[in-house]
Design a protein around this motif. Structure first.
Motif, PDB file in Angstrom:
ATOM      1  N   THR A  20      38.477 -16.793 -18.181  1.00 11.89           N
ATOM      2  CA  THR A  20      38.268 -18.038 -17.443  1.00 11.89           C
ATOM      3  C   THR A  20      37.198 -17.849 -16.377  1.00 11.89           C
ATOM      4  O   THR A  20      36.311 -18.694 -16.203  1.00 11.89           O
ATOM      5  N   HIS A  21      37.268 -16.755 -15.654  1.00 11.39           N
ATOM      6  CA  HIS A  21      36.240 -16.466 -14.645  1.00 11.39           C
ATOM      7  C   HIS A  21      34.866 -16.334 -15.293  1.00 11.39           C
ATOM      8  O   HIS A  21      33.862 -16.837 -14.757  1.00 11.39           O
ATOM      9  N   LEU A  22      34.807 -15.689 -16.446  1.00 14.59           N
ATOM     10  CA  LEU A  22      33.535 -15.537 -17.151  1.00 14.59           C
ATOM     11  C   LEU A  22      32.972 -16.899 -17.543  1.00 14.59           C
ATOM     12  O   LEU A  22      31.769 -17.158 -17.369  1.00 14.59           O
ATOM     13  N   ALA A  23      33.815 -17.778 -18.073  1.00 15.28           N
ATOM     14  CA  ALA A  23      33.356 -19.118 -18.456  1.00 15.28           C
ATOM     15  C   ALA A  23      32.846 -19.891 -17.242  1.00 15.28           C
ATOM     16  O   ALA A  23      31.810 -20.569 -17.305  1.00 15.28           O
ATOM     17  N   GLY A  42      30.275 -23.638 -19.665  1.00 16.19           N
ATOM     18  CA  GLY A  42      30.413 -22.213 -19.910  1.00 16.19           C
ATOM     19  C   GLY A  42      31.616 -21.982 -20.805  1.00 16.19           C
ATOM     20  O   GLY A  42      32.666 -22.607 -20.603  1.00 16.19           O
ATOM     21  N   ILE A  43      31.484 -21.132 -21.784  1.00 17.90           N
ATOM     22  CA  ILE A  43      32.543 -20.926 -22.781  1.00 17.90           C
ATOM     23  C   ILE A  43      32.858 -19.446 -22.892  1.00 17.90           C
ATOM     24  O   ILE A  43      31.958 -18.606 -22.880  1.00 17.90           O
ATOM     25  N   ALA A  44      34.134 -19.140 -22.980  1.00 22.53           N
ATOM     26  CA  ALA A  44      34.581 -17.799 -23.348  1.00 22.53           C
ATOM     27  C   ALA A  44      35.392 -17.945 -24.631  1.00 22.53           C
ATOM     28  O   ALA A  44      36.354 -18.722 -24.681  1.00 22.53           O
ATOM     29  N   GLN A  83      31.628 -18.607 -14.443  1.00 19.74           N
ATOM     30  CA  GLN A  83      30.366 -18.002 -14.022  1.00 19.74           C
ATOM     31  C   GLN A  83      29.219 -18.449 -14.922  1.00 19.74           C
ATOM     32  O   GLN A  83      28.116 -18.748 -14.444  1.00 19.74           O
ATOM     33  N   ARG A  84      29.465 -18.508 -16.220  1.00 20.04           N
ATOM     34  CA  ARG A  84      28.433 -18.973 -17.143  1.00 20.04           C
ATOM     35  C   ARG A  84      28.044 -20.422 -16.857  1.00 20.04           C
ATOM     36  O   ARG A  84      26.862 -20.775 -16.922  1.00 20.04           O
ATOM     37  N   ALA A  85      29.036 -21.255 -16.557  1.00 21.43           N
ATOM     38  CA  ALA A  85      28.731 -22.656 -16.252  1.00 21.43           C
ATOM     39  C   ALA A  85      27.871 -22.765 -14.996  1.00 21.43           C
ATOM     40  O   ALA A  85      26.842 -23.457 -14.987  1.00 21.43           O
ATOM     41  N   VAL A  86      28.264 -22.087 -13.933  1.00 17.05           N
ATOM     42  CA  VAL A  86      27.515 -22.162 -12.677  1.00 17.05           C
ATOM     43  C   VAL A  86      26.112 -21.577 -12.853  1.00 17.05           C
ATOM     44  O   VAL A  86      25.120 -22.136 -12.354  1.00 17.05           O
ATOM     45  N   ASN A  87      26.008 -20.489 -13.594  1.00 20.65           N
ATOM     46  CA  ASN A  87      24.700 -19.872 -13.810  1.00 20.65           C
ATOM     47  C   ASN A  87      23.773 -20.757 -14.636  1.00 20.65           C
ATOM     48  O   ASN A  87      22.545 -20.587 -14.597  1.00 20.65           O
ATOM     49  N   GLY A  88      24.348 -21.704 -15.372  1.00 23.71           N
ATOM     50  CA  GLY A  88      23.542 -22.600 -16.188  1.00 23.71           C
ATOM     51  C   GLY A  88      23.023 -23.820 -15.454  1.00 23.71           C
ATOM     52  O   GLY A  88      22.264 -24.614 -16.025  1.00 23.71           O
TER      53      GLY A  88
END
Length: 197
Positions: A81-84, A65-67, A86-91
């Motif tokens: 950082t939280h957004l990145a 996950g990247i921000a 979350q994107r990683a886990v959601n992937g």
């Protein structure tokens, strides 16, 4: 078949003045031997690259996950950082049943989560996440070095070394820099013509 997938999550790139923050989420098959995994900071670049390939090939699931810099400047580094993460886990495919994050600050996920201080040295899945996030981000900074060779991103990976600060003060920021970070703001004020965002 794994009945319960625990995702280990870690990030790389909170402290640099430039480049994205990158998070990884990894689920490991507990029947495999992962004793070679360590916190990415304790491994050589060559060993990280070797383990990166092994993790990507043998992990039960992994995702990045990247921000980007614009999101860091808009959200602040914690929010980005939280957004990145979350994107990683959601992937992750398959999805995890729970999440364990390195540090003391876990974002909100759709799954039960806990934070573990020093987890990158204690939990193999977090170690794996730290490795693939670090290898990926280092590759991004190599590409940024090709675009903006005067800043030395291939040497310091965007961190505020003395050399980086000198070049930043001399040249002003480039589009890869985080304008919300104080040293970059100061350099931008001194070199206002370098504003590009």
């Amino acid at each position: 078949m794994i009945d319960a997938l625990e995702a280990g999550v870690d990030e790389v790139g909170r402290g640099p003045l430039a480049g994205p923050v990158v998070a990884a989420a990894v689920c490991l098959d507990p029947s495999d031997d992962w004793q070679a995994l360590r916190d990415s900071k304790r491994l050589s670049a060559r060993r990280r690259a070797q383990l990166d390939g092994i993790i990507r090939e043998q992990a039960a699931a992994w995702a990045l996950g990247i921000a980007d810099v614009e999101e860091i400047d808009a959200l602040n580094i914690r929010g980005a950082t939280h957004l990145a993460m979350q994107r990683a886990v959601n992937g992750l495919r398959p999805a995890p049943v729970r999440v364990v994050v390195d540090g003391n600050d876990a974002p909100t996920f759709a799954y039960p989560a806990r934070a573990v201080i020093g987890g990158d040295g204690l939990i193999a899945a977090i170690s794996a996440a730290s490795i693939i996030a670090k290898v990926y981000r280092d590759g991004v900074l190599e590409q940024l070095h090709e675009q903006y060779p005067d800043y030395g991103f291939n040497r310091h990976r965007g961190y505020p070394t003395a050399y980086h600060r000198r070049q930043l003060a001399r040249l002003g920021p480039c589009p890869a820099h985080r304008c919300s970070f104080a040293p970059v703001r100061a350099a931008l004020a001194f070199n206002p013509e370098t504003e590009s965002r």
